[in-house]
Design a protein around this motif. Structure first.
Motif, short mmCIF file in Angstrom:
data_model
loop_
_atom_site.label_atom_id
_atom_site.label_comp_id
_atom_site.label_asym_id
_atom_site.label_seq_id
_atom_site.Cartn_x
_atom_site.Cartn_y
_atom_site.Cartn_z
N LEU A 155 0.83 -1.21 0.00
CA LEU A 155 0.00 0.00 0.00
C LEU A 155 0.86 1.26 0.00
O LEU A 155 0.48 2.28 -0.59
CB LEU A 155 -0.92 0.01 1.23
N SER A 156 2.00 1.21 0.67
CA SER A 156 2.95 2.32 0.70
C SER A 156 4.23 1.84 0.03
O SER A 156 5.14 1.33 0.68
CB SER A 156 3.22 2.75 2.14
N SER A 157 4.29 1.99 -1.29
CA SER A 157 5.32 1.30 -2.08
C SER A 157 6.74 1.80 -1.81
O SER A 157 7.70 1.18 -2.26
CB SER A 157 5.00 1.44 -3.57
N LYS A 158 6.89 2.92 -1.08
CA LYS A 158 8.23 3.40 -0.74
C LYS A 158 8.63 3.01 0.68
O LYS A 158 9.71 3.38 1.16
CB LYS A 158 8.29 4.92 -0.90
N LEU A 159 7.78 2.26 1.36
CA LEU A 159 8.02 1.88 2.75
C LEU A 159 8.68 0.50 2.82
O LEU A 159 8.28 -0.43 2.13
CB LEU A 159 6.69 1.85 3.52
N THR A 160 9.69 0.38 3.69
CA THR A 160 10.33 -0.90 3.97
C THR A 160 10.02 -1.28 5.42
O THR A 160 10.20 -0.48 6.33
CB THR A 160 11.85 -0.82 3.79
N VAL A 161 9.54 -2.51 5.62
CA VAL A 161 9.32 -3.04 6.96
C VAL A 161 10.32 -4.16 7.19
O VAL A 161 10.36 -5.12 6.43
CB VAL A 161 7.88 -3.58 7.14
N GLU A 162 11.14 -4.01 8.24
CA GLU A 162 12.15 -5.01 8.58
C GLU A 162 11.69 -5.75 9.84
O GLU A 162 11.44 -5.13 10.87
CB GLU A 162 13.51 -4.35 8.81
N LEU A 163 11.61 -7.06 9.75
CA LEU A 163 11.16 -7.90 10.86
C LEU A 163 12.30 -8.79 11.33
O LEU A 163 12.91 -9.51 10.53
CB LEU A 163 9.97 -8.76 10.44
N ASN A 164 12.58 -8.71 12.62
CA ASN A 164 13.53 -9.63 13.25
C ASN A 164 12.74 -10.48 14.23
O ASN A 164 12.33 -10.01 15.29
CB ASN A 164 14.64 -8.87 13.97
N TYR A 165 12.51 -11.73 13.87
CA TYR A 165 11.69 -12.64 14.68
C TYR A 165 12.58 -13.74 15.23
O TYR A 165 13.03 -14.62 14.49
CB TYR A 165 10.56 -13.22 13.82
N ASN A 166 12.88 -13.66 16.51
CA ASN A 166 13.74 -14.64 17.18
C ASN A 166 15.07 -14.82 16.44
O ASN A 166 15.57 -15.94 16.27
CB ASN A 166 13.03 -15.99 17.31
N GLY A 167 15.62 -13.70 15.97
CA GLY A 167 16.92 -13.73 15.31
C GLY A 167 16.86 -13.93 13.81
O GLY A 167 17.87 -13.75 13.12
N LYS A 168 15.70 -14.28 13.27
CA LYS A 168 15.55 -14.47 11.83
C LYS A 168 14.98 -13.19 11.20
O LYS A 168 13.95 -12.70 11.66
CB LYS A 168 14.63 -15.65 11.54
N GLU A 169 15.67 -12.68 10.19
CA GLU A 169 15.29 -11.41 9.61
C GLU A 169 14.52 -11.58 8.30
O GLU A 169 14.85 -12.42 7.48
CB GLU A 169 16.53 -10.54 9.38
N SER A 170 13.49 -10.76 8.13
CA SER A 170 12.70 -10.72 6.89
C SER A 170 12.50 -9.26 6.53
O SER A 170 12.33 -8.40 7.40
CB SER A 170 11.33 -11.40 7.08
N THR A 171 12.51 -8.97 5.24
CA THR A 171 12.31 -7.60 4.76
C THR A 171 11.11 -7.57 3.84
O THR A 171 10.96 -8.42 2.95
CB THR A 171 13.55 -7.10 4.00
N PHE A 172 10.24 -6.59 4.05
CA PHE A 172 9.03 -6.42 3.25
C PHE A 172 9.12 -5.08 2.52
O PHE A 172 9.10 -4.02 3.15
CB PHE A 172 7.78 -6.48 4.12
N TYR A 173 9.25 -5.16 1.21
CA TYR A 173 9.36 -3.96 0.38
C TYR A 173 8.76 -4.29 -0.98
O TYR A 173 9.19 -5.25 -1.63
CB TYR A 173 10.82 -3.54 0.24
N GLU A 174 7.75 -3.55 -1.39
CA GLU A 174 7.07 -3.87 -2.64
C GLU A 174 6.91 -2.62 -3.51
O GLU A 174 5.89 -1.92 -3.44
CB GLU A 174 5.70 -4.49 -2.37
N PRO A 175 7.95 -2.30 -4.31
CA PRO A 175 7.85 -1.12 -5.19
C PRO A 175 6.76 -1.24 -6.24
O PRO A 175 6.31 -0.23 -6.78
CB PRO A 175 9.24 -1.04 -5.83
N GLY A 176 6.31 -2.48 -6.51
CA GLY A 176 5.24 -2.68 -7.47
C GLY A 176 3.87 -2.33 -6.92
O GLY A 176 2.88 -2.34 -7.67
N GLY A 177 3.80 -2.02 -5.62
CA GLY A 177 2.55 -1.57 -5.02
C GLY A 177 1.47 -2.63 -5.00
O GLY A 177 1.73 -3.84 -5.05
N ILE A 178 0.21 -2.17 -4.97
CA ILE A 178 -0.91 -3.11 -4.83
C ILE A 178 -1.13 -3.93 -6.11
O ILE A 178 -1.73 -5.00 -6.04
CB ILE A 178 -2.21 -2.39 -4.44
N THR A 179 -0.64 -3.45 -7.24
CA THR A 179 -0.76 -4.24 -8.47
C THR A 179 0.03 -5.54 -8.33
O THR A 179 -0.47 -6.62 -8.67
CB THR A 179 -0.25 -3.45 -9.68
#
Length: 438
Positions: A155-179
């Motif tokens: 929804l916010s295509s310039k936003l990056t969400v970084e998740l560190n879950y019990n030491g495991k890292e995931s990155t959420f970034y979608e420049p393609g947006g909702i399409t």
């Protein structure tokens, strides 16, 4: 139980960091947005403190970056719940002038405040420890969180969400947006060659939409208001009306629907519809704190896009438009067949014994006993299984009825498809039932 806020005023938030350490029972969310008003007093405490411990207050800004003050009933509840359900919560906020304010709570109650200077970039850090007396365990539903972060980053295509879950890292970034989010969701079920995608901004308002069709029977509408998910409301009603109107106008202009057939309904036009849209507007009114039902919002931009841009897309994508109209026409025929089937079922249940038995399915091997309350029916997959049972059954009380396998996935089918399915209609007849249309 926390909320991600995206402010339009500078500095713009483009990064959110989430840390979850289940073993240590520590959670944190940090952003690089503009932060809360720092050391701004409201009565005996500050805006930052009240945003976490006083109902009907918030740290929200208006669209020009000016602090908006308190709000009644619909702001800041997530932050307060997090605080009240935590053994300890610490919130630290920074601005772009080098100031910071840090407030510490214990068991939901204010403990201390620190203010001063810092070289930290603007933003807010919230750290908390869920209280065991309120939770059987502190393990979050990580799959739901990941789905949420995926949506937020699209929804916010310039936003990056970084998740560190019990030491495991995931990155959420979608420049393609909702399409891109929509295409990932529909996968290989997509029926159309092209996807209708439009992002239109007028002043402070925005309408962002991606729309296609799939092989599913039901519609899937994901509607967001100001980046927040909703379930129902005037915005969805407005979308349905504008969507149906644009398609009916196109079908009429191209002669795809005869005048005497009338207009196609949204239910008929929306079989397999998959759409995601986000409407950003001021003055939104909800019917409850959870903000899932919208009772009032400015819909002009939404209607403008659907009546103008979507209508133009139909003209420029004639094959896809024809696919949508043809599928709707098939849905109408299925609905008509369902009506005929329901009429037959009603007639079978009208109390006319002879007609009722004449209308039974031809493959039903009925029981001959007069006391129907003692009779039972075995529904088998195919004729072979039925033949084996017929030879060994108790003919007085046991009826056998073969049907073909995998008749219909009712979880995904519309009511018209269910009623119009011959196998299902025959089962209803064989059981001596009628359909409650409600």
């Amino acid at each position: 139980i926390y909320t991600l806020s995206l402010h339009d005023a500078l500095p713009i938030c483009n990064q959110i960091k989430v840390i979850i350490d289940v073993a240590k029972n520590i959670y944190s969310v940090e952003d690089n947005g503009q932060g809360f008003p720092i050391n701004v007093k409201k009565g005996n405490s500050t805006v930052l403190q009240q945003s976490f411990d006083t109902l009907n207050t918030s740290g929200k800004f208006d669209d020009n970056g000016i602090y908006a003050g308190s709000a009644i009933g619909l702001n800041g509840i997530g932050a307060k719940l997090t605080n009240f359900l935590s053994k300890k919560l610490v919130v630290t906020t920074y601005n772009n002038k080098g100031d910071f304010e840090k407030v510490t709570f214990k068991d939901g109650i204010f403990e201390k405040r620190d203010v001063g200077k810092s070289k930290h970039e603007s933003g807010t850090l919230v750290e908390w420890q869920p209280d065991p007396q309120f939770f059987q365990n502190n393990e979050p539903n990580i799959n739901d969180l990941k789905d949420y972060f995926e949506e937020v980053s699209a929804l916010s295509s310039k936003l990056t969400v970084e998740l560190n879950y019990n030491g495991k890292e995931s990155t959420f970034y979608e420049p393609g947006g909702i399409t891109k989010l929509l295409e990932d969701r529909v996968g290989n079920k997509k029926l159309l060659n092209d996807t209708f995608a439009m992002r239109k901004e007028v002043g402070d308002e925005l309408f962002d939409i991606a729309l296609t069709f799939t092989s599913d029977y039901s519609a899937n509408i994901s509607a967001y208001i100001n980046y927040g998910a909703t379930e129902s409301g005037v915005h969805i009603t407005a979308f349905k009306q504008a969507f149906a109107k644009a398609l009916n106008n196109y079908a009429k202009d191209k002669g795809l629907v005869k005048e005497k057939e009338g207009t196609l309904s949204f239910d008929e036009l929306s079989e397999g519809l998959a759409v995601i849209f986000n409407l950003k507007a001021k003055g939104v009114k909800y019917d409850a704190q959870v903000k899932t039902r919208v009772v009032d919002i400015d819909r002009k931009l939404l209607i403008q896009v659907m009546s103008g841009d979507f209508a133009a897309w139909l003209i420029n994508n004639a094959n896809d438009a024809a696919t949508i109209i043809e599928r709707a026409a098939n849905a109408r025929r299925a609905r008509k067949a369902a009506q005929d089937a329901r009429e037959k079922i009603r007639n079978a249940d009208s109390g006319k014994a002879k007609k009722k038995f004449i209308d039974l399915p031809s493959k039903l091997v009925d029981a001959w006993g007069k006391d129907r309350s003692k009779c039972e029916i075995y529904i088998t997959e195919g004729d072979s299984a039925a033949n084996g049972l017929i030879a060994r059954r108790d003919g007085e009380t046991q009826a056998i009825f073969p049907i073909r396998g995998k008749i219909l996935s009712c979880r995904k089918a519309t009511r018209s498809k269910i009623y119009g399915n011959m196998e299902i209609a025959n089962i209803v007849k064989a059981l001596g039932l009628s359909i409650d249309e409600k």
